[in-house]
Design an enzyme around this catalytic site. Structure first.
Site, short mmCIF file in Angstrom:
data_model
loop_
_atom_site.label_atom_id
_atom_site.label_comp_id
_atom_site.label_asym_id
_atom_site.label_seq_id
_atom_site.Cartn_x
_atom_site.Cartn_y
_atom_site.Cartn_z
N THR A 109 5.58 -12.50 14.76
CA THR A 109 6.54 -11.94 15.70
C THR A 109 6.59 -12.73 17.00
OG1 THR A 109 6.91 -9.99 17.08
CG2 THR A 109 4.67 -10.37 16.40
N GLU A 166 6.51 -11.29 19.72
CA GLU A 166 5.74 -10.52 20.71
C GLU A 166 4.41 -11.17 21.07
OE1 GLU A 166 5.64 -6.32 20.40
OE2 GLU A 166 7.67 -6.18 19.62
N TYR A 170 -0.50 -3.98 18.98
CA TYR A 170 0.24 -4.59 17.87
C TYR A 170 0.32 -6.10 18.05
CZ TYR A 170 4.34 -6.40 15.38
OH TYR A 170 5.19 -7.17 14.64
N ALA A 222 3.01 -7.80 4.99
CA ALA A 222 2.39 -6.47 5.14
C ALA A 222 1.72 -6.36 6.50
CB ALA A 222 1.37 -6.24 4.04
N LYS A 275 -1.31 -9.18 15.86
CA LYS A 275 -0.52 -10.23 15.21
C LYS A 275 -0.95 -11.60 15.73
CE LYS A 275 2.52 -9.90 12.66
NZ LYS A 275 2.58 -9.79 11.16
N ASN A 317 13.47 -9.40 17.26
CA ASN A 317 13.76 -8.06 16.72
C ASN A 317 14.79 -8.10 15.60
OD1 ASN A 317 12.64 -7.54 19.47
ND2 ASN A 317 12.99 -5.42 18.85
N LYS A 371 0.83 -1.22 0.00
CA LYS A 371 0.00 0.00 0.00
C LYS A 371 0.86 1.26 0.00
CE LYS A 371 -3.56 2.09 2.99
NZ LYS A 371 -4.20 1.97 4.31
P1 NAD Z 1 7.46 -2.23 8.12
O1 NAD Z 1 6.51 -1.45 8.94
O2 NAD Z 1 8.82 -1.73 7.85
O3 NAD Z 1 6.80 -2.53 6.69
C1 NAD Z 1 5.47 -2.90 6.52
C2 NAD Z 1 5.13 -2.83 5.03
O4 NAD Z 1 3.75 -3.20 4.89
C3 NAD Z 1 5.28 -1.43 4.43
O5 NAD Z 1 5.90 -1.49 3.17
C4 NAD Z 1 3.85 -0.94 4.30
O6 NAD Z 1 3.66 -0.02 3.24
C5 NAD Z 1 3.11 -2.26 4.04
N1 NAD Z 1 1.69 -2.18 4.42
C6 NAD Z 1 1.20 -1.72 5.59
N2 NAD Z 1 -0.14 -1.78 5.57
C7 NAD Z 1 -0.49 -2.31 4.35
C8 NAD Z 1 -1.73 -2.62 3.74
N3 NAD Z 1 -2.89 -2.39 4.37
N4 NAD Z 1 -1.73 -3.17 2.50
C9 NAD Z 1 -0.54 -3.39 1.86
N5 NAD Z 1 0.65 -3.09 2.39
C10 NAD Z 1 0.68 -2.56 3.63
O7 NAD Z 1 7.45 -3.65 8.82
P2 NAD Z 1 8.65 -4.68 9.04
O8 NAD Z 1 9.36 -4.30 10.28
O9 NAD Z 1 9.36 -4.88 7.80
O10 NAD Z 1 7.80 -6.00 9.39
C11 NAD Z 1 7.31 -6.83 8.34
C12 NAD Z 1 6.57 -8.00 8.96
O11 NAD Z 1 7.44 -8.73 9.81
C13 NAD Z 1 5.38 -7.59 9.82
O12 NAD Z 1 4.35 -8.51 9.60
C14 NAD Z 1 5.91 -7.69 11.24
O13 NAD Z 1 4.86 -7.97 12.14
C15 NAD Z 1 6.88 -8.84 11.12
N6 NAD Z 1 8.01 -8.83 12.06
C16 NAD Z 1 8.81 -7.71 12.19
C17 NAD Z 1 9.92 -7.75 13.04
C18 NAD Z 1 10.84 -6.55 13.21
O14 NAD Z 1 11.73 -6.60 14.05
N7 NAD Z 1 10.69 -5.50 12.43
C19 NAD Z 1 10.20 -8.91 13.77
C20 NAD Z 1 9.36 -10.02 13.63
C21 NAD Z 1 8.28 -9.97 12.75
O1 DAU Z 2 10.22 -8.64 18.69
C1 DAU Z 2 9.84 -8.41 17.38
C2 DAU Z 2 9.29 -7.01 17.24
O2 DAU Z 2 10.39 -6.12 17.35
C3 DAU Z 2 8.52 -6.77 15.94
O3 DAU Z 2 7.41 -7.62 15.89
C4 DAU Z 2 8.09 -5.31 15.84
O4 DAU Z 2 7.47 -5.09 14.58
C5 DAU Z 2 9.31 -4.44 15.98
O5 DAU Z 2 8.92 -3.08 15.97
C6 DAU Z 2 10.09 -4.74 17.27
O6 DAU Z 2 9.33 -4.35 18.41
P1 DAU Z 2 9.99 -3.59 19.68
O7 DAU Z 2 8.92 -2.85 20.37
O8 DAU Z 2 10.82 -4.54 20.48
O9 DAU Z 2 11.01 -2.61 18.89
P2 DAU Z 2 11.38 -1.08 19.10
O10 DAU Z 2 12.52 -0.79 18.20
O11 DAU Z 2 10.18 -0.19 19.04
O12 DAU Z 2 11.90 -1.04 20.61
C7 DAU Z 2 12.99 -1.84 21.04
C8 DAU Z 2 13.15 -1.61 22.54
O13 DAU Z 2 13.60 -0.26 22.75
C9 DAU Z 2 11.87 -1.74 23.33
O14 DAU Z 2 12.15 -2.31 24.60
C10 DAU Z 2 11.39 -0.30 23.52
C11 DAU Z 2 12.70 0.48 23.58
N1 DAU Z 2 12.61 1.85 23.04
C12 DAU Z 2 12.10 2.03 21.78
C13 DAU Z 2 12.01 3.29 21.24
C14 DAU Z 2 11.42 3.49 19.86
C15 DAU Z 2 13.08 2.93 23.78
O15 DAU Z 2 13.58 2.76 24.91
N2 DAU Z 2 12.98 4.17 23.24
C16 DAU Z 2 12.45 4.42 22.01
O16 DAU Z 2 12.37 5.60 21.58
#
Ligand code: NAD
Ligand code: DAU
Length: 355
Positions: free
Chosen positions: A131, A133, A156, A83, A160, A185, A35
């Site tokens: 995730t 989480e 969130y 997504a 999920k 993460n 999207k």
């Molecule tokens: P991100 O937020 O960087 O990217 C999400 C993508 O999904 C974006 O490109 C966004 O445009 C697209 N999107 C959002 N809503 C949409 C919709 N309604 N239709 C189509 N596209 C849409 O996320 P990420 O960190 O890359 O995470 C990707 C996946 O992996 C997620 O499902 C997340 O739950 C999972 N995940 C993330 C982490 C992490 O550490 N980032 C860890 C474990 C699992």
């Molecule tokens: O565990 C997997 C998850 O990891 C994914 O499913 C999520 O999409 C991804 O966003 C991530 O979640 P967290 O909440 O762990 O990530 P975040 O980077 O937001 O935060 C990491 C840790 O740092 C968390 O304990 C919160 C803390 N934090 C985060 C931010 C943004 C701070 O202390 N200060 C901040 O400003």
């Protein structure tokens, strides 16, 4: 499998997965449905966008008509579903967006896949990326296994968890060939600078406060994003239908220790005196429902599929800092007006705390 739909391919992890599949499997057609929300960025895929086996579709997974239409048109063999709305703090500010995208969007895709595949004898797979989480907080010292009961604490993670349940329901009730992975993460290039690591690099560089939630004692298990992409490749091709696999880096860090390490590396790369940015650390009010510890037991994927992370943390971490420092234009392009509004809303209402 030849025609693969990858959702969310313009996001952080999705872009690494799309690149890996496009480069490694030239005989596959990869369709990226995204999207392009505030964090979806086609710049992440600029290096592969002209490859003949890559196709971009701008669309919303919540839009049933669009989803049904593209399944009908392209007859996908497999789906890798990434997504999502992915940032915990945003989910606390606006849970409904997460319910729409993460739950309704996932069910839309499941329903379309079921409809499209129901009378076919071909091999198919709906692979859902989730995730760690969903398991809640691993406060008792043990790590999450695939059998750990779900116990989400944020909008969130609840969204999920709900989407994971629906994926299992489609497998158990309708026989849809599904697999789920739950990962810890991720860190690496192209992550939106609302998440801890890119946000803090950006703030160190600009000498802005580093807002540490609570006491900074929360623990996360960090995995380099390309290792996650390689795990997804392994599971997509070798995972067993109906199974769940946990993916992790076996690399737990207390936030404050990770932040000290980040400051050390970033100051050094910016040629600042050691410890120069320590004074930017600002303790702020904790995240509501903040899980204390995530820890993944990844022995199942290691034993059954032979997958292990390859990138050492010290190497991946330095590479990541270098990437953000070198890609200032990317950072400027993604920190749009919408992001600035969110930054104000999330951080300006948080009281500073003494530690
Ligand atoms: P991100 O937020 O960087 O990217 C999400 C993508 O999904 C974006 O490109 C966004 O445009 C697209 N999107 C959002 N809503 C949409 C919709 N309604 N239709 C189509 N596209 C849409 O996320 P990420 O960190 O890359 O995470 C990707 C996946 O992996 C997620 O499902 C997340 O739950 C999972 N995940 C993330 C982490 C992490 O550490 N980032 C860890 C474990 C699992
Ligand atoms: O565990 C997997 C998850 O990891 C994914 O499913 C999520 O999409 C991804 O966003 C991530 O979640 P967290 O909440 O762990 O990530 P975040 O980077 O937001 O935060 C990491 C840790 O740092 C968390 O304990 C919160 C803390 N934090 C985060 C931010 C943004 C701070 O202390 N200060 C901040 O400003």
């Amino acid at each position: 499998m030849k025609k693969i739909l990858i959702t969310g391919g313009a996001g952080f992890i999705g872009s690494h997965v799309v690149r890996l599949f496009v480069d490694k499997y030239p005989d596959y057609d990869i369709y990226n449905l995204d999207k392009l929300t505030y964090c979806g960025n086609l710049e992440n895929l600029a290096d592969i966008e002209n490859k003949p086996n890559y196709h971009f579709i701008k669309g919303d997974i919540v839009d049933t008509e669009v989803v049904n239409m593209i399944f009908e048109k392209h007859q996908f063999d497999g789906v890798v579903h990434l997504a999502a709305e992915s940032h915990v703090d945003r989910s606390i500010l606006n849970p409904m967006e997460f319910i729409n995208t993460n739950i309704l969007g996932t069910v839309n895709l499941l329903a379309a896949a079921r409809h499209c595949w129901q009378n076919s004898n071909q091999k198919h797979l709906f692979y859902h990326i989730s995730t760690d989480e969903v398991y809640g907080s691993a406060d008792n010292g043990s790590a999450f296994t695939e059998k750990t009961p779900y116990n989400p604490h944020s909008p969130y993670s609840a969204s999920k968890a709900c989407s994971d349940h629906f994926v299992r329901v489609y497998h158990d009730t309708y026989g849809l060939p599904t697999i789920i992975t739950n990962c810890s993460n991720n860190y690496g290039p192209n992550q939106f600078p609302e998440k801890l690591i890119p946000l803090f690099i950006h703030n160190i560089k600009n000498k802005k406060p580093l807002p540490v939630y609570g006491k900074g004692i929360n623990v996360r298990d960090w995995l380099y994003v390309e290792d996650h992409a390689s795990a997804i490749d392994t599971v997509f091709h070798h995972g067993s239908i109906g199974e769940t696999y946990n993916i992790g880096g076996n690399n737990e860090w207390k936030n404050i220790d990770l932040i000290h390490n980040l400051i050390k590396i970033t100051d050094c790369l910016l040629s600042r005196p050691e410890g120069d940015s320590l004074s930017l650390i600002t303790y702020v009010a904790d995240r509501a429902g903040h899980d204390l510890r995530y820890a993944i037991d990844a022995s199942k994927i290691r034993k059954e599929l032979g997958w292990e992370p390859k990138i050492k943390f010290s190497e991946g971490f330095e590479k990541t800092v270098k990437w953000y420092l070198a890609n200032e234009q990317w950072l400027n392009n993604v920190t749009t007006g919408i992001y600035q509004d969110y930054y104000k809303l999330n951080y300006e209402n948080r009281d500073k705390t003494e530690q």
